[in-house]
Design a protein around this motif. Sequence first.
Motif, PDB file in Angstrom:
ATOM      1  N   UNK A   7     -15.360  73.489  47.291  1.00  0.00           N
ATOM      2  CA  UNK A   7     -14.206  73.400  46.396  1.00  0.00           C
ATOM      3  C   UNK A   7     -13.135  72.467  46.960  1.00  0.00           C
ATOM      4  N   UNK A   8     -12.916  72.553  48.256  1.00  0.00           N
ATOM      5  CA  UNK A   8     -11.922  71.671  48.880  1.00  0.00           C
ATOM      6  C   UNK A   8     -12.353  70.211  48.790  1.00  0.00           C
ATOM      7  N   UNK A   9     -13.632  69.946  48.993  1.00  0.00           N
ATOM      8  CA  UNK A   9     -14.127  68.573  48.902  1.00  0.00           C
ATOM      9  C   UNK A   9     -14.084  68.066  47.465  1.00  0.00           C
ATOM     10  N   UNK A  10     -14.375  68.945  46.515  1.00  0.00           N
ATOM     11  CA  UNK A  10     -14.370  68.531  45.110  1.00  0.00           C
ATOM     12  C   UNK A  10     -12.983  68.114  44.645  1.00  0.00           C
ATOM     13  N   UNK A  70     -20.611  70.887  40.570  1.00  0.00           N
ATOM     14  CA  UNK A  70     -21.997  71.213  40.890  1.00  0.00           C
ATOM     15  C   UNK A  70     -22.591  70.178  41.848  1.00  0.00           C
ATOM     16  N   UNK A  71     -22.263  68.917  41.622  1.00  0.00           N
ATOM     17  CA  UNK A  71     -22.741  67.861  42.517  1.00  0.00           C
ATOM     18  C   UNK A  71     -22.204  68.058  43.933  1.00  0.00           C
ATOM     19  N   UNK A  72     -20.937  68.425  44.024  1.00  0.00           N
ATOM     20  CA  UNK A  72     -20.356  68.684  45.332  1.00  0.00           C
ATOM     21  C   UNK A  72     -20.968  69.918  45.973  1.00  0.00           C
ATOM     22  N   UNK A  73     -21.345  70.895  45.149  1.00  0.00           N
ATOM     23  CA  UNK A  73     -21.991  72.086  45.689  1.00  0.00           C
ATOM     24  C   UNK A  73     -23.296  71.740  46.381  1.00  0.00           C
ATOM     25  N   UNK A  74     -24.111  70.906  45.727  1.00  0.00           N
ATOM     26  CA  UNK A  74     -25.382  70.483  46.313  1.00  0.00           C
ATOM     27  C   UNK A  74     -25.133  69.572  47.513  1.00  0.00           C
ATOM     28  N   UNK A  75     -24.211  68.606  47.337  1.00  0.00           N
ATOM     29  CA  UNK A  75     -23.931  67.655  48.406  1.00  0.00           C
ATOM     30  C   UNK A  75     -23.349  68.317  49.646  1.00  0.00           C
ATOM     31  N   UNK A  76     -22.449  69.272  49.463  1.00  0.00           N
ATOM     32  CA  UNK A  76     -21.850  69.972  50.601  1.00  0.00           C
ATOM     33  C   UNK A  76     -22.891  70.781  51.357  1.00  0.00           C
TER      34      UNK A  76
END
Length: 430
Positions: free
Chosen positions: A315-318, A367-373
Amino acid sequence: MVRFRYIIISIAAVLVLCGLAKAAESRFPPPEFESGHEFPETTTPQAREGLYAYIDSFVLLGTLGLATYLALRKRKRKAIFGLTIFSLLYFGFYRDGCICPIGSIQNVTMSFFDPLYAVPIVVVIFFLSPLVFTLFFGRTFCSSVCPLGAIQEIVLLKPVSISMWLESGLRLLAYLYLGLGILFAATGSAFLICRYDPFVGFFRLSGNANILVFGACFLIIGMFIGRPYCRFLCPLGVIFRQISRISKKRVTITPEECIKCRLCEESCPYGAIQKPAEQWTKEQYSKSKKRIAFLLILLPVLIFIGGWAGKSVENSLAQMHPTVRLAERVRMEETGQVEGTTDASDAFRVTGQENSELYEQASNIRQSFGIGSLLLGAFLGLVIGMKLIVVSIWRERPDYEADKASCFACGRCFEYCPIEHKKRNERKRK
């Protein structure tokens, strides 16, 4: 002559690969606006087009070839340093540090994940050519071609050594930086590597005050610690380290048998000289095997912990993505959690787009950040585990050698090696 053939093969390979990418550059021509809209002036240099772009590319290929010749065959520190000054002036101050092979990682990444983005051919050349040369000849790009390395090379005054464990630990920052740079480029959030380039402000003689201070700190540290950015933060350096391990040719300290005078070890400010290692005893072998077995069992645990840690900060990265920030602001305005509007939310409403569409876009990005993180965290866990395994593996080494991964091919050890001077004197007599 053999080395020249490898150089020619490398240049040809880069040009062929770039030729294949030429068609991609014009897949999606820029739209034509007939509304009278005028684009605002940008504060960053525009990519050069046509002949000038090819001039930059050929200068890069030429300096790479010359750096390889000077480091592997001529073996002259003064000549290498002279090329370093040229690269700093041309690629740094004249070309404003753009485009650089380090930042091109993001362009190439974005071209894989965004079908509407076509990477320019000059970016392909700047990305591929250093990698090809590193594969064949080791890190000759770092020796005297990279402007970021060059500016650190000239400020090094009184180098001090740091312990191996500390250097290996600090190098994890480069892996993290590389992973974040790829993640943000893949999601279209930002070109993180370019945004926080510590030296671009000096090259352009302007820039954000915080970045200028950041770069000044690196240069001050670089007066005593050799190339701190290259060794502990450069994302391309991480890739170079792995490719150079399998390079066919590389820098050698002495042209003949090592006499173990240790002068090369004292001359290297980058900790890139490996000491001789004697054969282990049976007891040492046994301990090493048990340690490696334990680390192999621990490896999936580290990967899992890393993935969990990466997932926890998604969430922080997103929040780095402008669409996610805009969606949250619009939602808070819509639900009355905040008063007033912002320029960004006002501009969004002028477009006539439905709020639900914006929320859906933000959800997809999250969702993309979830996978990427998750993948980024798992990758870092894998790196930590592999580092522990590598240091537990014994390699017999009879002489002092330049480490393939860490050596910047700067040529300092050439000037300190007595065998090198003996060979030069013999050539002069002939």
